[in-house]
Scaffold this motif. Structure first.
Motif, PDB file in Angstrom:
ATOM      1  N   TRP A   1       2.360 -77.893  79.657  1.00  0.00           N
ATOM      2  CA  TRP A   1       2.131 -76.453  79.489  1.00  0.00           C
ATOM      3  C   TRP A   1       1.310 -75.878  80.634  1.00  0.00           C
ATOM      4  N   ALA A   2       0.116 -76.374  80.842  1.00  0.00           N
ATOM      5  CA  ALA A   2      -0.755 -75.808  81.865  1.00  0.00           C
ATOM      6  C   ALA A   2      -1.077 -76.804  82.962  1.00  0.00           C
ATOM      7  N   GLY A   3      -1.083 -78.098  82.659  1.00  0.00           N
ATOM      8  CA  GLY A   3      -1.437 -79.087  83.663  1.00  0.00           C
ATOM      9  C   GLY A   3      -2.822 -78.815  84.206  1.00  0.00           C
ATOM     10  N   ALA A   4      -2.947 -78.754  85.517  1.00  0.00           N
ATOM     11  CA  ALA A   4      -4.247 -78.533  86.139  1.00  0.00           C
ATOM     12  C   ALA A   4      -4.705 -77.076  86.038  1.00  0.00           C
ATOM     13  N   TRP A   5      -3.790 -76.174  85.739  1.00  0.00           N
ATOM     14  CA  TRP A   5      -4.126 -74.750  85.710  1.00  0.00           C
ATOM     15  C   TRP A   5      -4.909 -74.391  84.449  1.00  0.00           C
ATOM     16  N   THR A   6      -5.842 -73.466  84.555  1.00  0.00           N
ATOM     17  CA  THR A   6      -6.591 -72.963  83.407  1.00  0.00           C
ATOM     18  C   THR A   6      -6.020 -71.613  82.988  1.00  0.00           C
ATOM     19  N   LEU A   7      -6.310 -71.212  81.759  1.00  0.00           N
ATOM     20  CA  LEU A   7      -5.836 -69.936  81.240  1.00  0.00           C
ATOM     21  C   LEU A   7      -6.827 -68.826  81.585  1.00  0.00           C
ATOM     22  N   ASP A   8      -6.319 -67.616  81.688  1.00  0.00           N
ATOM     23  CA  ASP A   8      -7.200 -66.467  81.895  1.00  0.00           C
ATOM     24  C   ASP A   8      -8.080 -66.265  80.667  1.00  0.00           C
ATOM     25  N   ALA A   9      -9.267 -65.716  80.876  1.00  0.00           N
ATOM     26  CA  ALA A   9     -10.196 -65.468  79.765  1.00  0.00           C
ATOM     27  C   ALA A   9      -9.539 -64.587  78.711  1.00  0.00           C
ATOM     28  N   GLY A  10      -9.685 -64.996  77.447  1.00  0.00           N
ATOM     29  CA  GLY A  10      -9.151 -64.218  76.344  1.00  0.00           C
ATOM     30  C   GLY A  10      -7.686 -64.427  76.049  1.00  0.00           C
ATOM     31  N   THR A  11      -7.015 -65.309  76.802  1.00  0.00           N
ATOM     32  CA  THR A  11      -5.606 -65.618  76.535  1.00  0.00           C
ATOM     33  C   THR A  11      -5.503 -67.049  76.002  1.00  0.00           C
ATOM     34  N   GLY A  12      -4.378 -67.350  75.376  1.00  0.00           N
ATOM     35  CA  GLY A  12      -4.240 -68.675  74.791  1.00  0.00           C
ATOM     36  C   GLY A  12      -2.806 -69.167  74.772  1.00  0.00           C
ATOM     37  N   ALA A  13      -2.630 -70.392  74.308  1.00  0.00           N
ATOM     38  CA  ALA A  13      -1.318 -71.012  74.205  1.00  0.00           C
ATOM     39  C   ALA A  13      -1.299 -71.937  72.991  1.00  0.00           C
ATOM     40  N   LEU A  14      -0.178 -71.908  72.286  1.00  0.00           N
ATOM     41  CA  LEU A  14       0.093 -72.851  71.206  1.00  0.00           C
ATOM     42  C   LEU A  14       1.308 -73.674  71.612  1.00  0.00           C
ATOM     43  N   VAL A  15       1.175 -74.968  71.597  1.00  0.00           N
ATOM     44  CA  VAL A  15       2.287 -75.843  71.970  1.00  0.00           C
ATOM     45  C   VAL A  15       2.509 -76.840  70.834  1.00  0.00           C
ATOM     46  N   PHE A  16       3.643 -76.673  70.126  1.00  0.00           N
ATOM     47  CA  PHE A  16       4.021 -77.639  69.094  1.00  0.00           C
ATOM     48  C   PHE A  16       4.953 -78.662  69.715  1.00  0.00           C
ATOM     49  N   THR A  17       4.649 -79.940  69.511  1.00  0.00           N
ATOM     50  CA  THR A  17       5.497 -81.017  70.027  1.00  0.00           C
ATOM     51  C   THR A  17       5.807 -81.996  68.905  1.00  0.00           C
ATOM     52  N   GLY A  18       7.073 -82.286  68.730  1.00  0.00           N
ATOM     53  CA  GLY A  18       7.492 -83.298  67.777  1.00  0.00           C
ATOM     54  C   GLY A  18       8.183 -84.438  68.507  1.00  0.00           C
TER      55      GLY A  18
END
Length: 284
Positions: free
Chosen positions: A41-58
């Motif tokens: 999803w992001a690897g070495a990159w960070t997210l901007d302040a106040g943003t997010g990510a949900l990653v579901f993996t099966g």
């Protein structure tokens, strides 16, 4: 009477030998770690302040062979593991991303071992911090504390799943053009300290991603684990190398779906795994 004693001793020796062999197999198959079909999803990159990510993996994995101490393949009782993980990342600042990743798992080992376990798997808690970046490169560090979902070491299907772990990881990402197509490479090295039983590990993960169209992302990944010597209570040294190919399709700017598969192509004292990966990525 003498014959009965000899028979009893022979039976006991055979039983102990079978038990030792069974324990060795269990220690080998317990070397797989939760979530080794990795996130891209992001690897070495960070997210901007106040943003997010949900990653579901099966993931659904099955193995009927192991690589022995000489890396030759041999048969074992079927080992299968189904796992669901939910990775939650949130930008606390532009350069610090908080990470929480709980998991559920079902493990089934065929006879003659005949063991099962269903329930909470590992939960990862930690953060990733960006150290330096420019328009193409980013360098980050990450620290994770892994909490096991069970402490019941009497369940044979839980062997290798009960120890607490600390992982320290360095990450480097590079975005570029492959011809006219956007692409990136993500390189990660990690030291994972396993605190009770299995040996600590040195890990390297490599991801190559390319976008043939605006909606499609193709990923080729390599996951590599080398134990640092042997552990305690029967856990020996081991190594394994996995390759994973997957495709991600963006349904909307916020929601993407992933499908792929992975296989262990070489190892030592480790499972030869073959598995399916499905995922859903959501930005907010």
């Amino acid at each position: 009477m003498r014959l009965a004693l000899c028979t009893a001793r022979a039976y006991a020796a055979t039983s102990l030998s079978a038990l030792a062999g069974r324990w060795k197999i269990l220690c080998l198959i317990a070397m797989i770690s939760a979530g080794c079909a990795g996130q891209a999803w992001a690897g070495a990159w960070t997210l901007d302040a106040g943003t997010g990510a949900l990653v579901f993996t099966g993931t659904a994995m099955q193995s009927t062979r192991i690589f022995d101490s000489g890396s030759a393949l041999r048969r074992i009782p079927r080992y299968s593991k189904d796992e669901a993980q939910l990775l939650v990342e949130y930008g606390l600042t532009d350069w610090i991303t908080a990470i929480v990743q709980p998991s559920l798992q079902h493990i089934d080992i065929a006879s003659p071992i005949g063991a099962q376990r269903s329930g909470l798997g590992y939960t990862d808690l930690g953060a990733r911090a960006r150290v330096w970046s420019d328009s193409s490169w980013v360098f980050s560090v990450q620290a994770i504390f892994r909490v096991p979902g069970t402490s019941d070491s009497s369940n044979l299907a839980a062997i290798g799943q009960t120890d607490r772990q600390i992982e320290l990881r360095g990450l480097a990402g590079y975005s570029f053009k492959a011809g006219t197509l956007p692409a990136f490479v993500d390189l990660q090295i990690a030291q994972r300290y396993r605190l009770n039983g299995p040996p600590s590990e040195f890990r390297t993960d490599i991801t190559f991603g390319i976008r043939p169209t605006e909606r499609w992302l193709l990923l080729a990944q390599s996951f590599n684990v080398l134990s640092e010597g042997a552990g305690t209570t029967g856990f020996g040294s081991y190594a394994y190398h996995k390759a994973q190919l997957s495709a991600v399709y963006a349904l909307t700017p916020a929601l993407s779906l992933q499908i792929g598969g992975y296989s262990t192509y070489w190892g030592r004292n480790a499972l030869q795994e073959n598995g399916l990966v499905v995922g859903a990525w959501y930005r907010f």
